[in-house]
Design a protein around this motif. Structure first.
Motif, PDB file in Angstrom:
ATOM      1  N   GLY A   1       0.833  -1.195   0.000  1.00 36.20           N
ATOM      2  CA  GLY A   1       0.000   0.000   0.000  1.00 36.20           C
ATOM      3  C   GLY A   1       0.867   1.243   0.000  1.00 36.20           C
ATOM      4  O   GLY A   1       2.103   1.165  -0.006  1.00 36.20           O
TER       5      GLY A   1
ATOM      6  N   ASN B   1      -3.960   4.277   0.564  1.00 36.80           N
ATOM      7  CA  ASN B   1      -4.366   3.436  -0.561  1.00 36.80           C
ATOM      8  C   ASN B   1      -3.818   2.023  -0.390  1.00 36.80           C
ATOM      9  O   ASN B   1      -2.704   1.836   0.119  1.00 36.80           O
ATOM     10  CB  ASN B   1      -3.859   4.008  -1.885  1.00 36.80           C
ATOM     11  CG  ASN B   1      -4.424   5.388  -2.167  1.00 36.80           C
ATOM     12  OD1 ASN B   1      -5.490   5.520  -2.732  1.00 36.80           O
ATOM     13  ND2 ASN B   1      -3.700   6.420  -1.755  1.00 36.80           N
ATOM     14  N   THR B   2      -4.575   1.006  -0.857  1.00 33.30           N
ATOM     15  CA  THR B   2      -4.115  -0.385  -0.744  1.00 33.30           C
ATOM     16  C   THR B   2      -3.002  -0.693  -1.731  1.00 33.30           C
ATOM     17  O   THR B   2      -2.153  -1.538  -1.468  1.00 33.30           O
ATOM     18  CB  THR B   2      -5.269  -1.369  -0.995  1.00 33.30           C
ATOM     19  OG1 THR B   2      -5.855  -1.087  -2.267  1.00 33.30           O
ATOM     20  CG2 THR B   2      -6.317  -1.261   0.088  1.00 33.30           C
TER      21      THR B   2
ATOM     22  N   ILE C   1      -8.796   4.195   4.141  1.00 32.91           N
ATOM     23  CA  ILE C   1      -9.670   3.436   3.244  1.00 32.91           C
ATOM     24  C   ILE C   1     -10.959   3.123   4.008  1.00 32.91           C
ATOM     25  O   ILE C   1     -10.921   2.749   5.186  1.00 32.91           O
ATOM     26  CB  ILE C   1      -8.982   2.143   2.771  1.00 32.91           C
ATOM     27  CG1 ILE C   1      -7.593   2.462   2.206  1.00 32.91           C
ATOM     28  CG2 ILE C   1      -9.819   1.430   1.711  1.00 32.91           C
ATOM     29  CD1 ILE C   1      -6.699   1.264   2.038  1.00 32.91           C
TER      30      ILE C   1
ATOM     31  N   ASP D   1      -3.804  10.593   2.258  1.00 30.55           N
ATOM     32  CA  ASP D   1      -4.715   9.612   1.656  1.00 30.55           C
ATOM     33  C   ASP D   1      -4.061   8.232   1.722  1.00 30.55           C
ATOM     34  O   ASP D   1      -2.911   8.063   1.317  1.00 30.55           O
ATOM     35  CB  ASP D   1      -4.999  10.006   0.199  1.00 30.55           C
ATOM     36  CG  ASP D   1      -6.042   9.120  -0.443  1.00 30.55           C
ATOM     37  OD1 ASP D   1      -6.915   8.609   0.287  1.00 30.55           O
ATOM     38  OD2 ASP D   1      -5.982   8.924  -1.670  1.00 30.55           O
TER      39      ASP D   1
END
Length: 491
Positions: free
Chosen positions: A293, A309-310, A352, A307
């Protein structure tokens, strides 16, 4: 991790133009401090200033302290109001306390940041290793908030009261006071009194605006503020700085003298733990996580957004588990990046999306746990209805990016530049417009190699233009031009 299990090492890279300090916890870089010798921090410095203008509507005033930009002071930072508020909970208007042209003894509490001038206070404070002395304050004893046990706080307050009997002003016990002996406190008290007497003497032989007292340099502040019982070694790659810090420690903190070591190896000191590489990472928007990620960190003047993110992480048993594990890993990375980059102000974290309330609580608790190691004051809110976490981190100095970087002349600080195709089409449109107003024999395009290559690869556009305007167009490469720079010459 319990404090007793944290092994800290401090690396100091000192030159005649710059000092850089890295704090390592269990071998991993957690904090970076950089000071350019021509841009040393002003926080803690005491000035004899001249009031320039009172702003009653803002309850503030501009003060000339001899810097390139006027400093400012708010009504809440005048010592008369701090003392009055502690007794009657009222505030006296600024126009009744100071006036334009008045000379006042002030201290910088916040450096110039961006277009904002330094922030001042007349509530002077001088920091020692164990105590902070406020000579103009009403008599009182304060205890650091980091000492949380009520019994310990009360016992320490009684001890300091007995040692400062007859002393004017107020004192705050720093965290180091918790394990300090009476002798340690008395040594610190003597140092602070001597320093204050020198400041008083200096004000009598200076005119406003002028500097009266200059705080310690970065290396000395590290010895005073960052070194703890968890610190194992302090390595310095300058013999001169090593000698200076050993002499300083003999007077102010003999217990750390044995930790100070000269680093004389050929390998650069910041190559330990790949610190220069960590600095480059801390200046980029993208931070990779071990799982695959990543974080995207966007810093603006008003706030910072993070932010999560995977990315390529698919290690969980199911999608929910993957998201949960990525968010958990991100909490530690976020806490570390806040310290590395010294991000301050409002911070918005976009984890997420998680539906499971247990997962949300676990992520929030892990974030709070990770950030609890931060010496800078932070406040963390709960998840909002939109799934965001809002937090604040006190601004104490410039962020790493504002210290080491400047606005980009190519992208005008947008963080992006136009594509080669976009620039080529701009040039074609401009030539078409010029041909309607002028009648040259030829047009010449001067641009970067990438732009010229694009014209050559897609030469039908240029060929069609030549047919349309009935003029030849030639191409010249200028290697000094960036992608967005070009000239159109009419011959």
């Amino acid at each position: 991790m319990p404090p007793s299990l944290i092994n800290e090492d401090i690396l100091i890279n000192a030159t005649n133009f710059e000092t850089r300090v890295a704090l390592l916890e269990n071998g991993v870089v957690q904090e970076l401090h950089i000071e350019h010798n021509i841009q040393q921090s002003m926080v803690g410095n005491i000035f004899l200033g001249k009031v320039l203008r009172i702003l009653p509507g803002l309850q503030s005033a501009f003060v000339d302290i001899g810097l390139d930009r006027s400093a400012f002071i708010h009504v809440s930072d005048l010592r008369e109001n701090r003392n009055e508020k502690s007794q009657t909970n009222t505030t006296i208007p600024i126009e009744k306390l100071i006036f334009a042209g008045q000379h006042i003894l002030t201290q910088v509490i916040k450096d110039q940041i961006g277009t904002k001038g330094a922030r001042l206070s007349t509530q002077l404070s001088i920091a020692g290793r164990i105590l902070v002395y406020m000579p103009l304050d009403i008599c009182h004893i304060g205890i650091s908030q980091k000492i949380q046990n009520e019994e310990d706080r009360e016992a320490l307050k009684i001890k300091i009261q007995s040692l400062t009997t007859g002393q004017k002003g107020g004192f705050i016990a720093r965290t180091q006071a918790e394990n300090a002996t009476n002798e340690d406190i008395l040594i610190d008290l003597k140092y602070l009194n001597t320093l204050w007497n020198r400041i008083i003497a200096s004000t009598k032989c200076h005119n406003a605006p002028s500097i009266i007292y200059q705080d310690l340099d970065l290396a000395q502040r590290v010895m005073r503020d960052i070194v703890t019982s968890n610190t194992k070694t302090i390595k310095i790659d300058s013999k001169q700085t090593t000698t200076k810090l050993i002499e300083w420690s003999k007077i102010f903190n003999p217990s750390i003298q044995h930790k100070i070591q000269y680093y004389g190896e050929e390998r650069a000191i910041f190559e330990i733990a790949n610190i220069d590489q960590e600095i480059d990472t801390a200046l980029s928007k993208k931070v990779k996580l071990k799982s695959g990620g990543y974080l995207i960190i966007e810093q603006t003047e008003a706030l910072t957004t993070i932010d999560v993110n995977t990315g390529g992480f698919i290690g969980g048993k199911n999608f929910k588990e993957t998201i949960f594990k990525t968010n958990l890993e991100a909490t530690n990375a976020i806490a570390r990046q806040l310290r590395l980059r010294n991000l301050g102000g409002i911070i918005i974290i976009d984890f997420i999306d998680m539906d499971d309330q247990y997962h949300k609580n676990a992520v929030l608790n892990e974030l709070k746990k990770s950030i609890s190691k931060d010496r800078t004051k932070t406040t963390i809110g709960d998840f909002s209805k939109l799934g965001l976490i809002e937090m604040t981190r006190k601004r104490t100095r410039d962020s790493l990016i504002s210290k080491l970087c400047e606005p980009c002349n190519v992208c005008n600080s947008n963080g992006m530049i136009k594509t080669t195709r976009t620039i080529c089409y701009e040039i074609l449109r401009e030539i078409l417009q010029e041909s309607k107003q002028f009648n040259p024999k030829e047009f010449k395009i001067i641009a970067s190699q990438k732009i010229i290559d694009m014209f050559l690869e897609e030469n039908h556009h240029l060929s069609n233009l030549c047919d349309q305007i009935k003029k030849p167009v030639s191409l010249i490469v200028e290697n000094r031009y960036n992608q967005e720079e070009y000239d159109i010459v009419l011959l």
